[in-house]
Design a protein around this motif. Structure first.
Motif, PDB file in Angstrom:
ATOM      1  N   GLU A   5      15.591  16.813 -66.656  1.00 31.54           N
ATOM      2  CA  GLU A   5      16.344  18.056 -66.860  1.00 31.54           C
ATOM      3  C   GLU A   5      15.374  19.226 -66.910  1.00 31.54           C
ATOM      4  OE1 GLU A   5      20.309  16.893 -69.342  1.00 31.54           O
ATOM      5  OE2 GLU A   5      18.493  17.295 -70.486  1.00 31.54           O
ATOM      6  N   THR A   6      15.728  20.264 -66.201  1.00 27.78           N
ATOM      7  CA  THR A   6      14.871  21.448 -66.202  1.00 27.78           C
ATOM      8  C   THR A   6      15.418  22.557 -67.083  1.00 27.78           C
ATOM      9  OG1 THR A   6      16.017  22.284 -64.242  1.00 27.78           O
ATOM     10  CG2 THR A   6      14.006  20.983 -63.886  1.00 27.78           C
ATOM     11  N   ARG A   7      16.717  22.467 -67.384  1.00 24.82           N
ATOM     12  CA  ARG A   7      17.316  23.499 -68.225  1.00 24.82           C
ATOM     13  C   ARG A   7      18.620  22.980 -68.811  1.00 24.82           C
ATOM     14  NH1 ARG A   7      20.044  27.606 -63.852  1.00 24.82           N
ATOM     15  NH2 ARG A   7      21.085  25.961 -62.731  1.00 24.82           N
ATOM     16  N   LYS A   8      19.028  23.608 -69.898  1.00 21.93           N
ATOM     17  CA  LYS A   8      20.308  23.325 -70.533  1.00 21.93           C
ATOM     18  C   LYS A   8      20.855  24.625 -71.077  1.00 21.93           C
ATOM     19  CE  LYS A   8      20.830  18.612 -71.934  1.00 21.93           C
ATOM     20  NZ  LYS A   8      20.910  17.641 -72.985  1.00 21.93           N
ATOM     21  N   ASN A   9      22.146  24.754 -70.984  1.00 23.07           N
ATOM     22  CA  ASN A   9      22.830  25.885 -71.601  1.00 23.07           C
ATOM     23  C   ASN A   9      24.172  25.397 -72.109  1.00 23.07           C
ATOM     24  OD1 ASN A   9      24.584  25.859 -69.352  1.00 23.07           O
ATOM     25  ND2 ASN A   9      23.327  27.337 -68.255  1.00 23.07           N
ATOM     26  N   SER A  10      24.931  26.273 -72.715  1.00 23.41           N
ATOM     27  CA  SER A  10      26.197  25.840 -73.312  1.00 23.41           C
ATOM     28  C   SER A  10      27.165  25.327 -72.250  1.00 23.41           C
ATOM     29  CB  SER A  10      26.825  26.982 -74.104  1.00 23.41           C
ATOM     30  OG  SER A  10      27.012  28.106 -73.281  1.00 23.41           O
ATOM     31  N   PHE A  11      27.096  25.869 -71.042  1.00 19.73           N
ATOM     32  CA  PHE A  11      27.978  25.406 -69.974  1.00 19.73           C
ATOM     33  C   PHE A  11      27.611  23.994 -69.523  1.00 19.73           C
ATOM     34  CE2 PHE A  11      28.023  30.067 -69.418  1.00 19.73           C
ATOM     35  CZ  PHE A  11      29.361  30.278 -69.740  1.00 19.73           C
ATOM     36  N   SER A  12      26.324  23.727 -69.424  1.00 13.02           N
ATOM     37  CA  SER A  12      25.920  22.384 -69.006  1.00 13.02           C
ATOM     38  C   SER A  12      26.248  21.366 -70.094  1.00 13.02           C
ATOM     39  CB  SER A  12      24.437  22.350 -68.647  1.00 13.02           C
ATOM     40  OG  SER A  12      23.646  22.593 -69.778  1.00 13.02           O
ATOM     41  N   LEU A  13      26.176  21.755 -71.364  1.00 16.81           N
ATOM     42  CA  LEU A  13      26.555  20.842 -72.445  1.00 16.81           C
ATOM     43  C   LEU A  13      28.042  20.502 -72.384  1.00 16.81           C
ATOM     44  CD1 LEU A  13      24.566  22.302 -75.468  1.00 16.81           C
ATOM     45  CD2 LEU A  13      24.089  20.234 -74.178  1.00 16.81           C
ATOM     46  N   VAL A  14      28.865  21.490 -72.132  1.00 15.37           N
ATOM     47  CA  VAL A  14      30.304  21.246 -72.003  1.00 15.37           C
ATOM     48  C   VAL A  14      30.579  20.375 -70.796  1.00 15.37           C
ATOM     49  CG1 VAL A  14      32.531  22.351 -71.565  1.00 15.37           C
ATOM     50  CG2 VAL A  14      30.966  23.336 -73.227  1.00 15.37           C
ATOM     51  N   SER A  15      29.885  20.637 -69.695  1.00 15.12           N
ATOM     52  CA  SER A  15      30.061  19.829 -68.489  1.00 15.12           C
ATOM     53  C   SER A  15      29.639  18.383 -68.740  1.00 15.12           C
ATOM     54  CB  SER A  15      29.247  20.429 -67.343  1.00 15.12           C
ATOM     55  OG  SER A  15      29.334  19.617 -66.207  1.00 15.12           O
ATOM     56  N   ASP A  16      28.514  18.179 -69.431  1.00 11.30           N
ATOM     57  CA  ASP A  16      28.064  16.826 -69.746  1.00 11.30           C
ATOM     58  C   ASP A  16      29.061  16.110 -70.655  1.00 11.30           C
ATOM     59  OD1 ASP A  16      25.828  17.305 -68.232  1.00 11.30           O
ATOM     60  OD2 ASP A  16      24.502  17.681 -69.958  1.00 11.30           O
ATOM     61  N   ARG A  17      29.593  16.834 -71.641  1.00 12.66           N
ATOM     62  CA  ARG A  17      30.573  16.249 -72.552  1.00 12.66           C
ATOM     63  C   ARG A  17      31.843  15.861 -71.801  1.00 12.66           C
ATOM     64  NH1 ARG A  17      32.097  20.136 -76.998  1.00 12.66           N
ATOM     65  NH2 ARG A  17      29.901  20.538 -76.757  1.00 12.66           N
ATOM     66  N   ASN A  18      32.281  16.704 -70.869  1.00 13.81           N
ATOM     67  CA  ASN A  18      33.456  16.387 -70.064  1.00 13.81           C
ATOM     68  C   ASN A  18      33.208  15.170 -69.160  1.00 13.81           C
ATOM     69  OD1 ASN A  18      34.975  18.437 -71.137  1.00 13.81           O
ATOM     70  ND2 ASN A  18      34.562  19.870 -69.465  1.00 13.81           N
ATOM     71  N   ASN A  19      32.036  15.093 -68.559  1.00 12.59           N
ATOM     72  CA  ASN A  19      31.700  13.953 -67.717  1.00 12.59           C
ATOM     73  C   ASN A  19      31.658  12.656 -68.522  1.00 12.59           C
ATOM     74  OD1 ASN A  19      31.563  15.444 -65.374  1.00 12.59           O
ATOM     75  ND2 ASN A  19      29.368  15.858 -65.585  1.00 12.59           N
ATOM     76  N   ASP A  20      31.101  12.716 -69.740  1.00 11.29           N
ATOM     77  CA  ASP A  20      31.080  11.521 -70.596  1.00 11.29           C
ATOM     78  C   ASP A  20      32.502  11.109 -70.974  1.00 11.29           C
ATOM     79  OD1 ASP A  20      28.340  11.487 -70.494  1.00 11.29           O
ATOM     80  OD2 ASP A  20      28.073  12.486 -72.440  1.00 11.29           O
TER      81      ASP A  20
END
Length: 127
Positions: A109-124
């Motif tokens: 991972e090169t970066r994380k932001n609140s949008f990527s966290l929500v996207s990861d949570r949705n994918n999980d």
């Protein structure tokens, strides 16, 4: 332009075909039209001001969203803030200080932001 010494009267600037009476009435008509236009503009401005004033005067400033989603979102935002920092000195650390401390980049991972966290949570969740 110099006047000749033989004539003591100045020549009129406008030498059109209007008589003095017609010129006066034309000027008066223009003044009346201008006053009518200004009156209409002032009336429209006043009407718009009154509509705006009365529309937003009764607005209740205590309207607070207390639905479950609003409370969850507010809690999530408050968790990411570092309220020990003065926002006037370092607003970025105030707004995102705990986010920087709690989020860890994983391998690849090169970066994380609140949008990527929500996207990861949705994918999980979808998996």
């Amino acid at each position: 332009m110099r006047l000749s010494s033989s004539s003591s009267e100045a020549k009129p600037f406008f030498t059109g075909s209007f008589s003095e009476k017609e010129a006066r009435t034309c000027g008066q008509k223009c003044l009346i039209y201008l006053l009518i236009i200004l009156f209409i503009a002032a009336t429209v401005f006043m009407a718009l001001f009154l509509v705006y004033f009365f529309k937003y005067e009764d607005r209740d400033t205590n309207d607070i969203c207390d639905t479950v989603n609003c409370v969850k979102t507010a809690a999530m935002l408050a968790e990411k803030m570092d309220q020990s920092v003065n926002p006037c000195e370092d607003f970025d650390k105030y707004a995102c200080g705990n986010f920087y401390q709690t989020v860890v980049l994983e391998d690849g991972e090169t970066r994380k932001n609140s949008f990527s966290l929500v996207s990861d949570r949705n994918n999980d969740f979808l998996k």
